[in-house]
Motif scaffolding. Structure first.
Motif, short mmCIF file in Angstrom:
data_model
loop_
_atom_site.label_atom_id
_atom_site.label_comp_id
_atom_site.label_asym_id
_atom_site.label_seq_id
_atom_site.Cartn_x
_atom_site.Cartn_y
_atom_site.Cartn_z
N GLY A 281 0.82 -1.21 0.00
CA GLY A 281 0.00 0.00 0.00
C GLY A 281 0.84 1.25 0.00
N LYS A 332 -5.57 4.26 -2.74
CA LYS A 332 -5.85 2.88 -2.31
C LYS A 332 -5.31 1.91 -3.37
CE LYS A 332 -8.36 3.95 1.37
NZ LYS A 332 -7.90 3.61 2.75
N PHE A 341 -14.06 4.27 0.60
CA PHE A 341 -12.79 4.94 0.33
C PHE A 341 -12.93 6.47 0.42
CE2 PHE A 341 -10.96 1.32 -2.55
CZ PHE A 341 -10.78 0.54 -1.42
N TYR A 363 -6.95 4.42 -7.35
CA TYR A 363 -6.95 3.04 -6.88
C TYR A 363 -6.25 2.13 -7.88
CZ TYR A 363 -10.74 1.60 -10.07
OH TYR A 363 -11.49 1.27 -11.17
#
Length: 393
Positions: A281, A332, A341, A363
């Motif tokens: 991440g 993300k 989110f 994302y």
């Protein structure tokens, strides 16, 4: 050859300033770009020891020999040249006389501030961006492949495996740049420090903890971190200055300019290992924010970017300030779009007054999608810097 976004900006400014200065990390493509953009200029590299000695021993004769319309690469090696360049450009007062480039940002800009202030436009180059790789049909197929590979040109130009490229790059960086800028008695300790920085990419910087783990003093850790910043290995993202009546953290966050380099320093041997890596991440966040930085650099702009985090650990990963407006971005790595989110973004919206049109989630998926809460943006569709407004797409 991959077309570089910054090329038109450099050409435009070369028609306005007598000197153009291009900085950036080692092997990010500065020499290749300048030779291609200015084919009628003579090229000289001061990494060549013979040429370097000529320039040191007789700066005036060196400049006379090569004339104007010359690219001087690694110019920081001969600071004696800068005052002679100043005299020459002041006397002739023509645009595009010299193009200087170098990997030692600190040394190069130090000499510029002393001799060439007001006479040069300073631009920054970085490894390939996603957009540049897409335009050349070279972008790796999967997100993990791109995070592992990074953007250094030689990997793509020479088809070198990242696991072969980065260890040699790190050694070259230490042997050429670190030894030149600062004398470090224990180079293995510096490499350990560099690896510990990679383990902190995308995280709040605790310089005391970093120093303790590296077994060096806090002043030394600060000096080494500045060294990494000045050579475009890492950058610090500052917390947003407007407190909105909230208690905020004051520490910056640490990021690498290139995820391939960070992955190598973390000991990753292939892209598959990223799927389960505990820092995936943070590595994804590093990639997204470095892409924003690159897009600013390539447009000749200094990014006005921040993060926001309060004492309750609510955090917005990235804020972009432009034209008096804010854009808030959550990052993300998940390939799936989820409405939650936007939760922290909406919290930030409640007291900042930012509109939903300026709320984004970047994302790990493939599709852009607009909702009433904000917009999902795929990792493959990086923001473009247009008219100074980074998300004007």
């Amino acid at each position: 050859m991959v077309s570089r976004i910054i090329t038109e900006k450099i050409k435009f400014l070369a028609g306005k300033y007598p000197i153009i200065t291009l900085t950036g990390t080692r092997q990010c493509g500065k020499s290749t770009l300048l030779k291609s953009a200015f084919p009628d200029y003579r090229y000289v590299s001061l990494e060549d020891l013979d040429l370097r000695m000529m320039a040191k021993d007789d700066p005036r004769g060196f400049l006379q020999n090569f004339g104007s319309k010359t690219i001087i690469d690694e110019a920081q090696y001969v600071p004696e040249l800068f005052s002679y360049i100043q005299t020459k450009v002041d006397a002739e007062n023509k645009a595009g006389m010299y193009i200087l480039s170098g990997s030692h940002n600190f040394l190069l800009l130090q000499n510029i501030s002393q001799s060439l202030a007001g006479r040069t436009a300073v631009l920054k180059l970085a490894p390939f961006s996603i957009t540049e790789l897409q335009n050349a049909s070279l972008l790796p197929n999967t997100l993990n492949d791109f995070l592992f590979t990074g953007g250094y040109p030689r990997i793509y130009d020479k088809q070198i495996a990242p696991a072969d490229f980065y260890p040699h790059y790190i050694q070259t960086y230490i042997d050429r740049d670190i030894r030149t800028i600062r004398e470090i008695s224990n180079l293995s300790q510096f490499v350990r420090f560099l690896k510990l920085c990679a383990a902190r990419t995308g995280q709040l910087l605790n310089i005391t903890s970093l120093a303790n783990e590296a077994e060096i003093s806090v002043p030394t850790a600060n000096a080494w971190l500045s060294l990494l910043e000045s050579s475009y290995v890492v950058f610090l993202l500052k917390p947003y200055h407007n407190n909105f009546n909230k208690r905020l953290v004051k520490s910056p966050k640490l990021y690498f300019y290139d995820t391939g380099l960070a992955a190598s320093l973390l000991g990753l041997e292939n892209s598959e290992q990223l799927s389960t890596h505990y820092l995936r991440g943070e590595i994804f966040e590093t990639m997204v924010i470095s892409e924003i930085v690159k897009q600013h650099f390539f447009a000749g702009l200094e990014p006005q970017i921040y993060f926001w985090r309060d004492s309750n650990k609510n955090e917005v990963d990235l804020l972009i300030e432009s034209g008096g407006q804010l854009q808030a971005i959550e990052i993300k790595s998940s390939a799936t779009m989820k409405n939650d989110f936007f939760d922290t973004l909406q919290l930030f919206q409640s007291f900042s007054g930012i509109s939903p049109e300026n709320l984004f989630v970047v994302y790990g998926g493939e599709t852009d999608y607009t909702t009433k809460k904000g917009k999902f943006i795929s990792w493959k569709n990086p923001f473009q810097v247009k008219s100074g407004y980074p998300l004007d797409r």
